[in-house]
Write a protein that holds these residues in place. Structure first.
Motif, PDB file in Angstrom:
ATOM      1  N   ALA A  14       0.759  -0.931   0.071  1.00 30.14           N
ATOM      2  CA  ALA A  14       0.027   0.170  -0.437  1.00 30.14           C
ATOM      3  C   ALA A  14       1.118   0.741  -0.265  1.00 30.14           C
ATOM      4  N   GLU A  15       2.262   1.075   0.756  1.00 34.61           N
ATOM      5  CA  GLU A  15       2.673   2.082   0.655  1.00 34.61           C
ATOM      6  C   GLU A  15       4.491   2.111   0.671  1.00 34.61           C
ATOM      7  N   GLU A  16       5.230   3.094   0.396  1.00 37.96           N
ATOM      8  CA  GLU A  16       6.847   2.763   0.785  1.00 37.96           C
ATOM      9  C   GLU A  16       7.611   3.859   0.866  1.00 37.96           C
ATOM     10  N   PRO A  17       8.581   4.021   0.935  1.00 37.08           N
ATOM     11  CA  PRO A  17       9.143   5.404   0.804  1.00 37.08           C
ATOM     12  C   PRO A  17      10.153   5.914  -0.480  1.00 37.08           C
ATOM     13  N   TYR A  18      10.239   7.058   0.216  1.00 36.26           N
ATOM     14  CA  TYR A  18      11.591   7.309  -1.568  1.00 36.26           C
ATOM     15  C   TYR A  18      12.049   8.422  -0.998  1.00 36.26           C
ATOM     16  N   ALA A  19      12.887   8.359  -1.920  1.00 40.04           N
ATOM     17  CA  ALA A  19      14.075   9.625  -1.239  1.00 40.04           C
ATOM     18  C   ALA A  19      14.526   9.786  -2.682  1.00 40.04           C
ATOM     19  N   ALA A  20      13.635  10.650  -3.103  1.00 32.56           N
ATOM     20  CA  ALA A  20      14.207  11.484  -4.570  1.00 32.56           C
ATOM     21  C   ALA A  20      13.452  13.096  -4.592  1.00 32.56           C
ATOM     22  N   THR A  22      13.111  15.183  -6.813  1.00 31.26           N
ATOM     23  CA  THR A  22      11.477  15.185  -7.575  1.00 31.26           C
ATOM     24  C   THR A  22      10.704  14.277  -8.610  1.00 31.26           C
ATOM     25  N   LEU A  23       9.329  13.740  -8.806  1.00 28.13           N
ATOM     26  CA  LEU A  23       8.448  13.275  -8.723  1.00 28.13           C
ATOM     27  C   LEU A  23       8.477  12.301  -9.643  1.00 28.13           C
ATOM     28  N   ALA A  24       9.531  12.581 -11.154  1.00 26.98           N
ATOM     29  CA  ALA A  24      10.426  11.494 -11.858  1.00 26.98           C
ATOM     30  C   ALA A  24      10.863  11.246 -11.097  1.00 26.98           C
ATOM     31  N   GLU A  25      12.427  11.715 -10.511  1.00 30.45           N
ATOM     32  CA  GLU A  25      13.289  10.470  -9.377  1.00 30.45           C
ATOM     33  C   GLU A  25      12.209   9.849  -8.796  1.00 30.45           C
ATOM     34  N   ALA A  26      11.779  10.257  -8.005  1.00 28.31           N
ATOM     35  CA  ALA A  26      10.875   8.950  -7.305  1.00 28.31           C
ATOM     36  C   ALA A  26      10.432   7.938  -7.522  1.00 28.31           C
ATOM     37  N   LEU A  27       9.663   8.274  -8.804  1.00 25.89           N
ATOM     38  CA  LEU A  27       8.545   7.021 -10.160  1.00 25.89           C
ATOM     39  C   LEU A  27       9.667   6.664 -10.847  1.00 25.89           C
ATOM     40  N   GLU A  28      11.136   6.989 -11.137  1.00 26.37           N
ATOM     41  CA  GLU A  28      11.921   6.170 -11.763  1.00 26.37           C
ATOM     42  C   GLU A  28      12.409   5.102 -10.976  1.00 26.37           C
ATOM     43  N   ALA A  29      12.137   5.325  -9.742  1.00 24.00           N
ATOM     44  CA  ALA A  29      12.843   4.596  -8.028  1.00 24.00           C
ATOM     45  C   ALA A  29      12.122   3.487  -8.278  1.00 24.00           C
ATOM     46  N   VAL A  51       1.261  15.162  -5.027  1.00 23.88           N
ATOM     47  CA  VAL A  51       2.213  15.400  -4.303  1.00 23.88           C
ATOM     48  C   VAL A  51       1.746  16.637  -3.422  1.00 23.88           C
ATOM     49  N   ASP A  52       1.793  15.604  -1.813  1.00 27.21           N
ATOM     50  CA  ASP A  52       1.464  16.654  -1.042  1.00 27.21           C
ATOM     51  C   ASP A  52      -0.179  17.208  -0.581  1.00 27.21           C
ATOM     52  N   GLY A  53      -1.008  16.824  -1.831  1.00 27.43           N
ATOM     53  CA  GLY A  53      -2.329  17.017  -1.912  1.00 27.43           C
ATOM     54  C   GLY A  53      -2.902  18.033  -3.232  1.00 27.43           C
ATOM     55  N   THR A  54      -1.950  17.898  -3.839  1.00 25.67           N
ATOM     56  CA  THR A  54      -1.827  19.153  -4.845  1.00 25.67           C
ATOM     57  C   THR A  54      -1.416  17.951  -6.612  1.00 25.67           C
ATOM     58  N   VAL A  64       8.347  18.410 -10.654  1.00 28.31           N
ATOM     59  CA  VAL A  64       7.740  18.687  -9.784  1.00 28.31           C
ATOM     60  C   VAL A  64       8.523  18.568  -8.143  1.00 28.31           C
ATOM     61  N   PRO A  65       8.881  19.058  -7.588  1.00 27.63           N
ATOM     62  CA  PRO A  65       9.804  19.038  -6.304  1.00 27.63           C
ATOM     63  C   PRO A  65       8.712  17.793  -5.148  1.00 27.63           C
ATOM     64  N   LEU A  66       9.823  17.496  -4.762  1.00 26.66           N
ATOM     65  CA  LEU A  66       8.841  16.295  -3.133  1.00 26.66           C
ATOM     66  C   LEU A  66       9.840  17.056  -2.307  1.00 26.66           C
ATOM     67  N   SER A  67       9.138  16.993  -1.357  1.00 27.85           N
ATOM     68  CA  SER A  67       9.344  17.405   0.011  1.00 27.85           C
ATOM     69  C   SER A  67      10.083  16.417   0.503  1.00 27.85           C
ATOM     70  N   GLN A  68      10.886  16.486   1.484  1.00 26.02           N
ATOM     71  CA  GLN A  68      11.162  15.583   2.522  1.00 26.02           C
ATOM     72  C   GLN A  68       9.937  15.209   3.491  1.00 26.02           C
ATOM     73  N   GLY A  69       9.458  13.965   3.893  1.00 19.58           N
ATOM     74  CA  GLY A  69       8.639  13.442   4.247  1.00 19.58           C
ATOM     75  C   GLY A  69       7.427  13.908   3.865  1.00 19.58           C
ATOM     76  N   GLY A  70       7.171  14.207   2.881  1.00 15.59           N
ATOM     77  CA  GLY A  70       5.739  14.291   1.889  1.00 15.59           C
ATOM     78  C   GLY A  70       5.351  12.955   1.342  1.00 15.59           C
TER      79      GLY A  70
END
Length: 81
Positions: A14-20, A22-29, A51-54, A64-70
């Motif tokens: 259902a969920e997993e952490p990301y370390a990225a 941008t959204l592109a980096e997170a999706l590639e990982a 991303v963070d509700g948006t 699309v930037p990602l925030s730490q803990g977002g």
């Protein structure tokens, strides 16, 4: 990252952490992490993202930037809408 419906089934979680940063980096990982299941990449191609509700909409995922803990919500198309 939170996966819903078909994305959740394809990811096997259902969920997993990301370390990225941008959204592109997170999706590639995520694609790399689930490379053993090609259905995961196919599902991601049809998904919408929050991303963070948006809503990301048609924006370039690399911009699309990602925030730490977002939170990134991965939303496949749902029946009826």
């Amino acid at each position: 990252m939170r996966y819903w419906a078909a994305a959740k089934a394809a990811a096997g979680t259902a969920e997993e952490p990301y370390a990225a940063s941008t959204l592109a980096e997170a999706l590639e990982a995520a694609r790399a992490a689930h490379a053993a299941n090609p259905e995961f990449a196919r599902v991601l191609m049809r998904c919408s993202f929050l991303v963070d509700g948006t809503a990301v909409g048609a924006r370039d995922h690399a911009a699309v930037p990602l925030s730490q803990g977002g939170t990134v919500e991965v939303l496949p198309p749902f029946a009826g809408g």
